[in-house]
Design an enzyme around this catalytic site. Structure first.
Site, mmCIF file in Angstrom:
data_model
loop_
_atom_site.group_PDB
_atom_site.id
_atom_site.type_symbol
_atom_site.label_atom_id
_atom_site.label_comp_id
_atom_site.label_asym_id
_atom_site.label_seq_id
_atom_site.Cartn_x
_atom_site.Cartn_y
_atom_site.Cartn_z
ATOM 1 N N ASP A 153 0.869 -1.167 0.000
ATOM 2 C CA ASP A 153 0.000 0.000 0.000
ATOM 3 C C ASP A 153 0.920 1.236 0.000
ATOM 4 O O ASP A 153 2.114 1.112 0.305
ATOM 5 C CB ASP A 153 -0.848 -0.086 1.276
ATOM 6 C CG ASP A 153 -1.459 1.230 1.646
ATOM 7 O OD1 ASP A 153 -2.176 1.788 0.803
ATOM 8 O OD2 ASP A 153 -1.204 1.726 2.770
ATOM 9 N N ASP A 155 0.135 5.213 1.140
ATOM 10 C CA ASP A 155 0.036 6.086 2.321
ATOM 11 C C ASP A 155 0.043 5.274 3.617
ATOM 12 O O ASP A 155 -0.690 4.294 3.737
ATOM 13 C CB ASP A 155 -1.280 6.889 2.287
ATOM 14 C CG ASP A 155 -1.306 7.927 1.171
ATOM 15 O OD1 ASP A 155 -0.935 7.575 0.037
ATOM 16 O OD2 ASP A 155 -1.711 9.068 1.436
ATOM 17 N N ASP A 161 1.029 9.634 5.773
ATOM 18 C CA ASP A 161 -0.214 9.938 5.076
ATOM 19 C C ASP A 161 -0.095 11.204 4.223
ATOM 20 O O ASP A 161 0.301 12.267 4.722
ATOM 21 C CB ASP A 161 -1.333 10.114 6.119
ATOM 22 C CG ASP A 161 -2.696 9.887 5.499
ATOM 23 O OD1 ASP A 161 -2.757 9.342 4.381
ATOM 24 O OD2 ASP A 161 -3.705 10.256 6.138
ATOM 25 N N ASP A 341 -9.792 11.942 4.577
ATOM 26 C CA ASP A 341 -10.688 11.998 3.414
ATOM 27 C C ASP A 341 -11.447 10.669 3.354
ATOM 28 O O ASP A 341 -11.114 9.729 4.076
ATOM 29 C CB ASP A 341 -9.902 12.250 2.112
ATOM 30 C CG ASP A 341 -8.734 11.292 1.920
ATOM 31 O OD1 ASP A 341 -8.878 10.109 2.269
ATOM 32 O OD2 ASP A 341 -7.687 11.719 1.403
ATOM 33 N N LYS A 349 -8.629 -3.752 -3.640
ATOM 34 C CA LYS A 349 -7.238 -4.213 -3.716
ATOM 35 C C LYS A 349 -7.112 -5.709 -4.004
ATOM 36 O O LYS A 349 -6.052 -6.147 -4.445
ATOM 37 C CB LYS A 349 -6.472 -3.805 -2.457
ATOM 38 C CG LYS A 349 -6.249 -2.291 -2.411
ATOM 39 C CD LYS A 349 -5.173 -1.866 -1.448
ATOM 40 C CE LYS A 349 -5.106 -0.329 -1.420
ATOM 41 N NZ LYS A 349 -4.028 0.191 -0.581
ATOM 42 N N ASP A 373 -1.764 -0.901 5.871
ATOM 43 C CA ASP A 373 -2.132 -0.413 7.203
ATOM 44 C C ASP A 373 -3.629 -0.484 7.466
ATOM 45 O O ASP A 373 -4.065 -0.260 8.585
ATOM 46 C CB ASP A 373 -1.679 1.057 7.379
ATOM 47 C CG ASP A 373 -2.424 1.992 6.433
ATOM 48 O OD1 ASP A 373 -2.266 1.834 5.216
ATOM 49 O OD2 ASP A 373 -3.191 2.855 6.919
#
Ligand code: IMP
Ligand code: MG
Length: 419
Positions: A153, A155, A161, A341, A349, A373
């Site tokens: 992943d 961020d 982030d 957000d 995914k 995460d």
């Protein structure tokens, strides 16, 4: 009557991982029985070392038992009856496992680093169990090696982030080390851009390090960026100015993904957008709605920080509305809380990882590791990767580095054993 259990269930089910909670509960018993808090003020009592070794033995036994219960679940999976396993009765939300988990050995490994058994006041925690599970997963992968594909992943996993992967990020050397050892790499991120340039801006540290490395051109191409969960695919390309080349969808889409029609995509995003607008209004959020061709989201206006509760509320509402819509039954989507957000993406995914596996010639789920995460069951986007491969749940970019070091160390030990 509303029992405490029901209240907890209704309020928190989306914020709990049932497997981890169950293991934590099992470990609480030896903690209560064998930890010696009074030794702090009664020094003539049992020594710390003695107590720690008793606690370690008990905890390790529990991890050994859980390892066996998981093996039994895997046996049930193999004959197509996972719902009949004992684990399924104990942890109903548990899904399929791609490999067994070396939990006993992983616990000893983590205990030597975190001194879990030495603690007398703080019982084995969620984070202790999460890290033992990660170590157990990589131990099993390395033992049955080689590790074919590692997907990350973006961020919070590779960088903080909303930040970029800059040249000083220590994860770069560790990803290059995996590539040198022959693993393919995928960056499977929700960040959805149609142009290579935008990904170059986010990932330039890693991309330039690959470009400058001594790797063969072919080895360099073993990095893929899958953006928008499973919507935009780019491959490393040393000759392109942005070091990435867009791969046209018809070259990599899985056949199930070809059934996602433009009409359905528009319909689903329309419903999601209406729901997001509604929540923004009701919750008086200072938010801008962003509509893209494969996603819709809300982002804060002028540096606003949304509180966690508001973000979660927004996700749970849009998730529920889409779940109840007809198009939501046909078309996979992913609604998640991105920290400050909320986005709804077409696909998720699991499709992103499956596509990477296919592009690299059909790497199996049991030879693939996704590091992310976001693994809570609602409002999180890495969770779906569990359908495609083994996973490691990290809490910050430093933990990603530690996990990659663990893989290298275990790999080294494995090499020495087989030499
Ligand atoms: P990830 O952690 O790498 O999956 O990235 C998630 C973050 O990417 C989100 O929190 C957003 O801030 C950002 N983002 C940018 N564009 C998109 C999009 O099209 N869909 C979802 N997230 C996006
Ligand atoms: Mg993330």
């Amino acid at each position: 009557m509303t029992t405490r259990y029901r209240v907890e269930y209704a309020l928190k089910t989306h914020r709990r991982d049932q497997l981890i909670e169950w293991i934590k509960g099992l470990l609480a018993v030896p903690f209560v029985l064998h930890s010696q808090p009074t030794a702090v003020f009664e020094p003539q009592g049992q020594s710390v070392e003695k107590q720690a070794s008793v606690a370690q033995r008990r905890y390790a036994e529990i991890f050994r038992d859980v390892e066996e219960i998981i093996n039994d679940h895997i046996e049930h999976q193999k004959v197509g009856k996972p719902e009949r396993s004992k684990l399924k009765l104990l942890v109903p939300s548990v899904a399929n496992f791609f490999t067994s988990l070396a939990l006993h050995d992983a616990f000893i490994w983590q205990d030597q680093r975190r001194f879990i058994s030495n603690r007398r006041f703080v019982p084995p925690s969620f984070n202790d169990v999460r890290l033992v599970l990660n170590t157990a997963q990589v131990m099993s992968l390395v033992r049955t090696g080689p590790l074919g594909l590692v997907t990350f992943d973006g961020d919070v996993t590779l960088y903080d982030d909303g930040q970029c992967l800059t040249q000083d990020n220590p994860v770069i050397g560790k990803i290059l080390r995996l590539m040198h050892r022959g693993s393919k790499i995928g960056i499977v991120t929700a960040a959805g851009y149609t142009e290579a340039k935008r990904y170059y801006e986010r990932l330039f540290g890693l991309l330039t390090a690959i470009q400058e490395s001594q790797m063969s051109l072919e080895a360099k191409q073993s990095l893929i960026v899958m953006g928008g969960e499973s919507n935009y695919c780019f491959q490393f390309d040393a000759n392109s100015p942005d070091l990435l080349r867009l791969i046209p969808r018809d070259e990599w889409l899985l056949k199930e993904m070809m059934l996602w029609t433009e009409d359905d995509i528009t319909e689903l995003l329309d419903i999601a957008e209406a729901s997001l607008r509604d929540t923004v209004k009701n919750m008086r959020m200072e938010a801008t709605v962003v509509r893209k061709d494969r996603a819709v989201g809300i982002i804060p206006k002028h540096g606003q920080k949304f509180c966690r509760e508001t973000l979660e509320e927004t996700v749970l509402i849009v998730q529920k509305i889409l779940d109840m819509s007809e198009v939501g039954q046909r078309l996979p989507f992913c609604a998640f809380n991105g920290g400050n957000d909320v986005f709804v993406d077409i696909g998720d995914k699991s499709w992103g990882v499956l596509a990477c596996q296919r592009i690299f010639g059909g790497i199996e789920g049991g030879k693939t590791l996704h590091v992310g995460d976001q693994f809570l069951s609602a409002g999180a986007n890495d969770f779906k990767a569990r359908l495609a491969c083994t996973t490691a749940w990290i809490a910050n970019p430093l933990e990603t580095c530690q996990l990659l070091d663990e893989i290298a160390e275990l790999d080294e030990m494995q090499q020495r054993k087989t030499r």
